[in-house]
Design a protein around this motif. Sequence first.
Motif, PDB file in Angstrom:
ATOM      1  N   SER A  21       1.263  -1.490   0.250  1.00  0.00           N
ATOM      2  CA  SER A  21       0.290  -0.298  -0.406  1.00  0.00           C
ATOM      3  C   SER A  21       1.130   1.174  -0.159  1.00  0.00           C
ATOM      4  O   SER A  21       0.419   2.405  -1.072  1.00  0.00           O
ATOM      5  CB  SER A  21      -0.527   0.068   1.239  1.00  0.00           C
ATOM      6  OG  SER A  21      -0.430  -0.169   2.280  1.00  0.00           O
ATOM      7  N   THR A  46      -4.047  -0.290  -4.507  1.00  0.00           N
ATOM      8  CA  THR A  46      -5.290  -0.388  -3.939  1.00  0.00           C
ATOM      9  C   THR A  46      -5.349  -1.623  -3.843  1.00  0.00           C
ATOM     10  O   THR A  46      -5.313  -2.317  -4.639  1.00  0.00           O
ATOM     11  CB  THR A  46      -5.456   1.416  -4.140  1.00  0.00           C
ATOM     12  OG1 THR A  46      -5.298   0.926  -6.034  1.00  0.00           O
ATOM     13  CG2 THR A  46      -5.191   2.747  -4.580  1.00  0.00           C
ATOM     14  N   GLU A  47      -6.916  -1.098  -3.284  1.00  0.00           N
ATOM     15  CA  GLU A  47      -8.032  -2.741  -2.232  1.00  0.00           C
ATOM     16  C   GLU A  47      -8.435  -2.990  -4.097  1.00  0.00           C
ATOM     17  O   GLU A  47      -8.412  -4.788  -4.956  1.00  0.00           O
ATOM     18  CB  GLU A  47      -8.245  -2.459  -1.377  1.00  0.00           C
ATOM     19  CG  GLU A  47      -8.556  -1.901  -0.590  1.00  0.00           C
ATOM     20  CD  GLU A  47      -8.467  -3.724   0.261  1.00  0.00           C
ATOM     21  OE1 GLU A  47      -8.348  -4.574  -0.148  1.00  0.00           O
ATOM     22  OE2 GLU A  47      -7.168  -3.766   1.485  1.00  0.00           O
ATOM     23  N   ASP A  48      -8.364  -2.166  -5.048  1.00  0.00           N
ATOM     24  CA  ASP A  48      -9.183  -2.590  -6.356  1.00  0.00           C
ATOM     25  C   ASP A  48      -8.161  -3.209  -7.252  1.00  0.00           C
ATOM     26  O   ASP A  48      -8.474  -3.725  -8.795  1.00  0.00           O
ATOM     27  CB  ASP A  48      -9.769  -1.010  -6.897  1.00  0.00           C
ATOM     28  CG  ASP A  48      -9.298  -0.133  -7.085  1.00  0.00           C
ATOM     29  OD1 ASP A  48      -7.984  -0.343  -6.407  1.00  0.00           O
ATOM     30  OD2 ASP A  48      -9.622   0.243  -8.171  1.00  0.00           O
ATOM     31  N   LYS A 100      -3.315  -9.700   0.322  1.00  0.00           N
ATOM     32  CA  LYS A 100      -3.630  -8.937   0.911  1.00  0.00           C
ATOM     33  C   LYS A 100      -3.021  -8.765   2.443  1.00  0.00           C
ATOM     34  O   LYS A 100      -2.944  -7.623   2.529  1.00  0.00           O
ATOM     35  CB  LYS A 100      -5.472  -9.797   1.179  1.00  0.00           C
ATOM     36  CG  LYS A 100      -5.800  -9.896   0.129  1.00  0.00           C
ATOM     37  CD  LYS A 100      -7.025  -9.968   0.313  1.00  0.00           C
ATOM     38  CE  LYS A 100      -8.719 -10.106  -1.166  1.00  0.00           C
ATOM     39  NZ  LYS A 100      -9.406 -10.745  -0.861  1.00  0.00           N
ATOM     40  N   MET A 132      -0.705  -5.874   2.322  1.00  0.00           N
ATOM     41  CA  MET A 132      -1.157  -4.960   2.461  1.00  0.00           C
ATOM     42  C   MET A 132      -1.091  -3.426   3.377  1.00  0.00           C
ATOM     43  O   MET A 132      -1.154  -2.971   3.926  1.00  0.00           O
ATOM     44  CB  MET A 132      -3.270  -4.730   2.014  1.00  0.00           C
ATOM     45  CG  MET A 132      -3.468  -4.771   0.602  1.00  0.00           C
ATOM     46  SD  MET A 132      -2.517  -2.985  -1.117  1.00  0.00           S
ATOM     47  CE  MET A 132      -3.754  -2.247  -0.728  1.00  0.00           C
TER      48      MET A 132
END
Length: 388
Positions: free
Chosen positions: A349, A354-356, A385, A388
């Motif tokens: 991150s 980004t998460e998307d 994940k 992040m």
Amino acid sequence: MLGNFSYCNPTKLYFGEDAISNLSSELKNYGENILLVYGGGSIKKNGIYDQVITILKDCSKKVTELSGVMSNPTLDKLYEGVKLARENNIDFILAVGGGSVVDYSKALSASVHCNEDPWEKFYLRMEDPDNKVVPIGTILTMVGTGSEMNGGAVITNTKDKLKIGKVFGENVFPKFSIMNPKVTYTLPKYQMVAGFFDIMSHILEQYFSNTDDNTSDYVMEGLLKSLIHSSLIAVKNPEDYEARSNIMWISTWALNTFVAKGKSTDWMVHMIGQQVGAYTNATHGMTLAAVSIPYYRFIMKDGLNKFKRYAINVWNVNPEGKTDEEVAKEGLDAMEEYMKKLGLVMKISELGVTEDMITDIAKSSFILPGGYRVLTTKEIETILKECM
């Protein structure tokens, strides 16, 4: 050691403070039309450019310059170089810079006389050149990639968001590489430590494979201990010649194909890290740092004996009264603390992920065999994940 293999490395190395004095004698072996390839211009500030130009002129070479090679060399830049090399009938490529400049120059050397799209041929179909290859030599200005003594060449297709490494054969290896540790002193700390971790990652991705008693594993443990020791010194004093020279030498031997012999090798940290780079244009070594600990924790149980050995032999973990899993975990914890001491980026991150983006990064990551576990795309997503 398992398997059958051959070993040959045709690159001649000149190492030390006076290494550049050997450039003249090497240049006499090649034609007069030289393509001088470099990056953003730092070589003009530190004096290397003037040195090289003087030597080229003294050798009566006709010089064409190709500057602006970026930290993640792009396909468009490769096409630009091919056009320039063809227009000037280039006989030899002299790469002055770090791993990106050297990687780019190797891709260019294979592409100049290629009658097909080099991206399609070399990077998608993974074919070897069946055309004339323009020879290259290198003058190294930073360490990390080991590109000065191997056939690897990573190129980024920004349009398709793909960052792919092609490992060319001996005909694309640099003919010679000039390595002066003092040249690396002025590198910004961020780039310096990113290079240090690139070296560590190269070693680990060859180390964490196979279960036999392999001579290469003993060599790699020694390289890792030397790297850990010298890098901590270099972070405090970037002009410590002993530390910087050791690191430069470790970097070369980490990825000149020597320690890979008899190993299956696991390059998934690079596959995932490169795709993080393709989506963010982040510094290569930092993308590797940000995905390494979550990845190794994910596969630890699948290669538990080797992770235990790593903890004991590299990080001096005392196994007494502990389970194998506890010892292995303590080793990874020690590695994580070391990485933080260096000042490495530990989260993707922080690099702009980004998460998307995660699903697309996972889907576009090449899945390779060779490690203790062959990942699925879903597992890569899970690891990302955790990063992040």
